[in-house]
Design a protein around this motif. Structure first.
Motif, PDB file in Angstrom:
ATOM      1  N   THR B  37       0.843  -1.195   0.000  1.00 39.41           N
ATOM      2  CA  THR B  37       0.000   0.000   0.000  1.00 39.41           C
ATOM      3  C   THR B  37       0.875   1.241   0.000  1.00 39.41           C
ATOM      4  O   THR B  37       2.079   1.179   0.274  1.00 39.41           O
ATOM      5  N   ALA B  38       0.255   2.355  -0.318  1.00 40.83           N
ATOM      6  CA  ALA B  38       0.962   3.631  -0.357  1.00 40.83           C
ATOM      7  C   ALA B  38       1.590   3.940   0.997  1.00 40.83           C
ATOM      8  O   ALA B  38       2.676   4.491   1.074  1.00 40.83           O
ATOM      9  N   ASN B  39       0.929   3.557   2.046  1.00 47.14           N
ATOM     10  CA  ASN B  39       1.450   3.825   3.384  1.00 47.14           C
ATOM     11  C   ASN B  39       2.743   3.083   3.657  1.00 47.14           C
ATOM     12  O   ASN B  39       3.698   3.624   4.206  1.00 47.14           O
ATOM     13  N   VAL B  40       2.748   1.801   3.273  1.00 41.73           N
ATOM     14  CA  VAL B  40       3.937   0.975   3.482  1.00 41.73           C
ATOM     15  C   VAL B  40       5.121   1.594   2.733  1.00 41.73           C
ATOM     16  O   VAL B  40       6.220   1.744   3.274  1.00 41.73           O
ATOM     17  N   VAL B  41       4.849   1.963   1.490  1.00 42.21           N
ATOM     18  CA  VAL B  41       5.923   2.535   0.666  1.00 42.21           C
ATOM     19  C   VAL B  41       6.401   3.850   1.261  1.00 42.21           C
ATOM     20  O   VAL B  41       7.605   4.123   1.334  1.00 42.21           O
ATOM     21  N   GLN B  42       5.463   4.664   1.716  1.00 42.21           N
ATOM     22  CA  GLN B  42       5.838   5.984   2.241  1.00 42.21           C
ATOM     23  C   GLN B  42       6.723   5.851   3.479  1.00 42.21           C
ATOM     24  O   GLN B  42       7.751   6.528   3.593  1.00 42.21           O
ATOM     25  N   THR B  43       6.357   4.978   4.401  1.00 38.80           N
ATOM     26  CA  THR B  43       7.158   4.783   5.606  1.00 38.80           C
ATOM     27  C   THR B  43       8.558   4.289   5.243  1.00 38.80           C
ATOM     28  O   THR B  43       9.573   4.798   5.733  1.00 38.80           O
ATOM     29  N   ALA B  44       8.573   3.294   4.346  1.00 40.19           N
ATOM     30  CA  ALA B  44       9.867   2.752   3.942  1.00 40.19           C
ATOM     31  C   ALA B  44      10.709   3.823   3.266  1.00 40.19           C
ATOM     32  O   ALA B  44      11.918   3.939   3.515  1.00 40.19           O
ATOM     33  N   ALA B  45      10.075   4.632   2.434  1.00 37.45           N
ATOM     34  CA  ALA B  45      10.803   5.659   1.693  1.00 37.45           C
ATOM     35  C   ALA B  45      11.388   6.697   2.642  1.00 37.45           C
ATOM     36  O   ALA B  45      12.552   7.095   2.498  1.00 37.45           O
ATOM     37  N   ASN B  46      10.627   7.146   3.602  1.00 30.02           N
ATOM     38  CA  ASN B  46      11.127   8.159   4.528  1.00 30.02           C
ATOM     39  C   ASN B  46      12.334   7.655   5.308  1.00 30.02           C
ATOM     40  O   ASN B  46      13.318   8.357   5.480  1.00 30.02           O
ATOM     41  N   GLY B  48      14.265   5.122   4.411  1.00 34.50           N
ATOM     42  CA  GLY B  48      15.365   4.825   3.487  1.00 34.50           C
ATOM     43  C   GLY B  48      16.052   6.074   2.991  1.00 34.50           C
ATOM     44  O   GLY B  48      17.275   6.104   2.826  1.00 34.50           O
ATOM     45  N   ALA B  49      15.280   7.158   2.780  1.00 36.91           N
ATOM     46  CA  ALA B  49      15.858   8.373   2.199  1.00 36.91           C
ATOM     47  C   ALA B  49      16.947   8.954   3.104  1.00 36.91           C
ATOM     48  O   ALA B  49      17.950   9.479   2.620  1.00 36.91           O
ATOM     49  N   ALA B 155       4.924  18.692   3.551  1.00 38.30           N
ATOM     50  CA  ALA B 155       5.071  18.631   2.104  1.00 38.30           C
ATOM     51  C   ALA B 155       6.166  17.640   1.713  1.00 38.30           C
ATOM     52  O   ALA B 155       6.055  16.925   0.716  1.00 38.30           O
ATOM     53  N   LEU B 156       7.244  17.592   2.494  1.00 43.44           N
ATOM     54  CA  LEU B 156       8.398  16.784   2.092  1.00 43.44           C
ATOM     55  C   LEU B 156       8.357  15.345   2.590  1.00 43.44           C
ATOM     56  O   LEU B 156       9.146  14.518   2.180  1.00 43.44           O
ATOM     57  N   SER B 167       9.376  12.105  -0.266  1.00 46.53           N
ATOM     58  CA  SER B 167      10.786  11.966   0.124  1.00 46.53           C
ATOM     59  C   SER B 167      11.604  11.398  -1.035  1.00 46.53           C
ATOM     60  O   SER B 167      12.762  11.774  -1.234  1.00 46.53           O
ATOM     61  N   LEU B 168      10.995  10.505  -1.804  1.00 49.54           N
ATOM     62  CA  LEU B 168      11.711   9.942  -2.951  1.00 49.54           C
ATOM     63  C   LEU B 168      11.937  11.001  -4.024  1.00 49.54           C
ATOM     64  O   LEU B 168      12.979  11.049  -4.667  1.00 49.54           O
TER      65      LEU B 168
END
Lengths: 517, 326
Positions: B37-46, B48-49, B155-156, B167-168
């Motif tokens: 889900t978008a949430n999973v990706v967002q948490t991982a992205a933040n 990871g970034a 926003a970021l 973040s990506l």
């Protein structure tokens, strides 16, 4: 302006010293445009210092350099390049991880909008490679994946891309295949026709005969003769190169007792990579055998191969007549083989400079002076004192860092360190380079003493004088193979130089037949 | 034309890191209890970034055959600074951001100046300066706290079009604005040359010292972008020694996983970014497979060891053993 009178490049009264050693002494050189100018000289004659000064790598102590009749000074290789003097070193200036095209444009890549223009860079690389006759090299190939001969071609292309006016080739053909050499010659002749001045340093006399318009011979850091190519015979050239100053004192060579025992060290058909070819020889106990030839003909590799440093060495090594496999330096120094290598660079391979004299001395022999892993201090002390006395090492106690000793005494520590393991076979890699005359004489005495107690000694020296003074036999290497073996009275400077250059001069041949008769 | 073969060879490390990361992330997401889900990706992205930025900072220096052990501390210092000055009116926020980035730049410049002009070893120098930077961070924030501009933060660290984590996008922007021009500039080329063979670079007339100095400066700058980002995510500053230390060490791990040679001269910051994302995913994988989190360091260590082994295969081909020590 002096019109057409001023030569393209001129050097006058150039001097350079390294420490107490003078590398160049009032050297003069005049290079004309549209000519290939060969520089000849034996090891240490000052050729490489001359080039380094021209290429801005080192600065001269005295003297002037003139380009188009105007005085120039180069603070860096980049400054020399800018002025149009480009030197092709032996595989020294290529960056291995970058591509061929990156390397060719490395010092000033073509730019668009402030960034490197890869397309233009590639075009430059293709043009340069074509100009060097090496279209087979792909501009995007990383340099580290190329064979040595290809790298050398890239080096030449890189130099051409800088549009030089004076191009210096320092043994630039030594790594090339015969086919490449032929191509490079075509290129060089074309460049000459285009009006470049080419300075050509090579030890291959036939190459010089084919290419050169003008030759200059260096000896002891000074230009002794300059002549038009073809004016002098090989014999006369060798004559010009001879004449090193004799300043060393050598101990007498005792006659070798005939013995039917097998040699302490025997080598049969040794080969490694393309650097060592089919080398066979033996060294008997009590004998000092020299390795001669111009620098870089495989002498170092031979010593490293014997000492177990190189991988993939083929051929046989026999110790006291029995085949032995030496897979590493620690195997080589084990009592069964008893070999020691006095390395060339004492600062990196021989000593740990910040550590004390005593630690350095006992390092190689630690296993002999310890009991189940514990160092026997009393025994160590005794051996160290013995060595310091034997070699007359001048040091302020044994706890001072070895780096604080003079160069000659440092070298004695390196030798002493290996004598502590009581080796039976001693390999020496140019052990007297850069040390004072007094210490040199002591080292010669020591070699004799060691031979007298039954050690077999293999001694590489770039100083022909030493080979003549110290050795019973000399093997002259050329291009990784033993070209000639000189025995006893055959070992003369003339014979050493002519066989190092792989030419036969009448004098040397006469001498050989006289001895064998 | 066999151009593609050479281009592929040049980017092999980066592509491998990318492939491994995608593989791991697909396994992770498909086994996640909630799913992809978008949430999973967002948490991982933040998450990871942050490491990706610090790893990118490390890459600049590693490419020149150096190492920067102060990146994590610059990251923490700029986090503490940002939690104090990136707040207030829009003008003050903008000024604050500039101040944070300038601080990172100065930290990097100090490292570079000491290493290059003082001729000290990078390891010792950056351990020392790192301790100093951390000391300043402690003075700024003796206890965790502070705040950051909410609008910018949201926003970021949120999502665009409901799916793509910002973040990506920010990370991609940093790559485009800093890395790509660097890589294609003459000074970036010089940095690679210096890392590959300093002697050859010098003999070819490459500006060796300038290239090294700028690599340290770039490292400091990118580490401070990381610190800024951490502030946006946590909305606070904390002078955490543990954070600084682990980010420094993980950045080296990420660089290696991303195919950058620790001997210098080859690799890319993009590879290091995927190396960082991969390193983060390893931890998450253990979570979705219900393994005890205690196994995480051990597992990460094994993966790192495997990657280093792959990188040193070439040593078996060396024929002169003295070359092993160069």
């Amino acid at each position: 302006m002096g019109g057409s009178a001023a030569p393209l490049f001129q050097m006058a009264g150039v001097c350079k010293r390294y420490g107490g050693v003078r590398a160049l002494e009032k050297a003069d050189l005049t290079v004309e445009a549209g000519q290939i100018h060969a520089i000849l000289g034996e090891n240490g004659a000052g050729k490489s210092t001359l080039i380094k000064i021209m290429a801005g790598v080192v600065a001269a102590d005295e003297g002037r350099m003139l380009l188009d009749g105007r005085e120039v000074k180069f603070a860096s290789p980049a400054a020399a390049n800018q002025a149009g003097i480009v030197c092709i070193f032996q595989e020294l200036s290529l960056v291995p991880d970058l591509s061929v095209a990156d390397n060719i444009s490395i010092s000033n890549p073509p730019k668009r909008f402030g960034l490197i223009d890869r397309r233009a860079q590639r075009r430059i690389a293709e043009e340069a490679l074509a100009r060097a006759g090496a279209e087979d090299i792909h501009p995007l190939a990383p340099v580290k994946d190329l064979a040595l001969s290809r790298r050398q071609m890239v080096e030449i292309a890189k130099a051409l891309a800088r549009n030089p006016r004076v191009l210096i080739l320092d043994e630039a053909t030594s790594a090339l295949t015969a086919a490449d050499v032929a191509k490079v010659f075509v290129v060089l002749k074309r460049l000459r026709a285009e009006g470049l001045a080419l300075l050509y340093i090579s030890h291959r006399m036939h190459e010089i005969a084919e290419l050169a318009d003008q030759c200059t011979v260096f000896r002891n850091g000074h230009n002794v003769a300059s002549y038009r190519a073809g004016e002098k015979s090989d014999n006369e050239v060798v004559e010009l190169m001879i004449g090193r100053e004799y300043s060393h004192v050598f101990p007498a060579k005792p006659p070798l007792k005939p013995s039917d025992r097998p040699p302490a060290l025997e080598v049969r058909r040794l080969a490694w990579s393309d650097r060592l070819r089919d080398i066979s020889f033996g060294v008997r106990a009590g004998e000092v055998v020299g390795l001669g030839g111009l620098d870089g003909q495989g002498q170092r590799e031979l010593l490293l191969a014997l000492f177990g440093v190189l991988r993939g060495v083929s051929g046989e090594i026999l110790i006291d007549g029995a085949p032995a496999s030496i897979s590493s330096p620690s195997a080589a120094k084990a009592p069964k083989i008893g070999m020691a290598l006095i390395p060339e660079d004492r600062k990196t391979e021989g000593l740990m400079l910040p550590m004390s004299v005593s630690v350095n001395l006992s390092f190689a022999a630690l296993d002999r002076i310890s009991n189940r892993g514990v160092i026997d201090r009393a025994k160590e002390r005794e051996l160290i004192d013995h060595m310091i006395e034997l070699l007359a090492i001048r040091t302020d106690g044994t706890n001072v860092p070895v780096g604080s000793l003079s160069g000659g005494n440092q070298q004695k520590v390196v030798i002493a360190k290996w004598l502590m393991v009581t080796p039976r076979i001693i390999l020496l890699n140019d052990p007297t380079r850069g040390i004072d005359v007094g210490t040199k004489a002591e080292i010669y005495q020591l070699l004799r003493k060691l031979a007298a107690t039954g050690a077999a000694i293999l001694f590489y020296s770039t100083d022909y004088d030493e080979l003549i003074g110290c050795c019973e036999r000399v093997l002259v290497l050329y291009d990784g193979a033993v070209k000639r073996e000189l025995v006893g009275d055959e070992i003369t400077e003339r014979a050493l130089i002519s066989s190092a250059l792989n030419i036969t001069t009448s004098g040397g041949a006469d001498m050989a037949s006289a001895v064998s008769a | 034309m066999s151009d593609w073969r050479y281009r592929l060879g040049e980017h092999r490390g980066t592509l491998l890191a990318f492939a491994f990361f995608v593989l791991m992330f697909v396994i992770y997401a498909s086994n996640h209890p909630v799913g992809f889900t978008a949430n999973v990706v967002q948490t991982a992205a933040n998450k990871g970034a942050l490491l990706a930025l610090v790893a990118m900072a490390q890459t600049f220096v590693v490419l020149t055959a150096g190492i920067d052990l102060s990146v994590g501390m610059v990251f923490v210092l700029t986090n503490c600074l940002a939690s104090s000055i990136v707040i207030g009116s829009p003008a003050m926020v903008a000024l604050g951001v500039v101040g944070v980035l300038l601080t990172g730049l100065v930290c990097g410049a100090i490292n570079g100046a000491i290493v290059i002009y003082g001729r000290l070893q990078p390891i010792v120098t950056t351990i020392a300066t790192g301790a100093i930077y951390f000391g300043i961070a402690l003075v700024l924030r003796p206890v965790p706290g502070g705040d950051v501009d909410g609008t910018l933060s949201d926003a970021l660290t949120g999502r665009v079009f409901g799916v793509i984590p910002t973040s990506l996008i920010a990370l991609a922007a940093v790559v485009l604005v800093i890395w790509v021009p660097y890589r294609r500039s003459a000074i970036g080329r010089a940095a690679y040359a210096v890392g590959s063979s300093e002697v050859a670079a010098y003999m070819s007339g490459v500006p060796v010292r300038r290239a090294k100095f700028l690599a340290y400066v770039a490292s400091g700058l990118v580490a401070s972008i990381g610190g800024l980002f951490l502030t946006f995510i946590t909305a606070s500053g904390e002078a955490s020694a543990a954070n600084g230390g682990s980010y420094t060490l993980y950045s080296i791990a990420a660089v290696v996983l991303g195919g950058v040679s620790l001997f210098g001269g080859s690799g890319s910051a993009i590879g290091a970014i995927f190396g960082a994302l991969m390193f983060r995913t390893i931890g998450d994988l253990l979570f979705v497979f219900d393994l005890d989190p205690l196994w995480q360091p051990l597992f990460q260590g094994l993966v790192l060891l495997a990657a280093v082994c792959l990188g040193s295969v070439r040593l078996f081909q060396i024929r002169n053993r003295l070359d092993l020590f160069e």
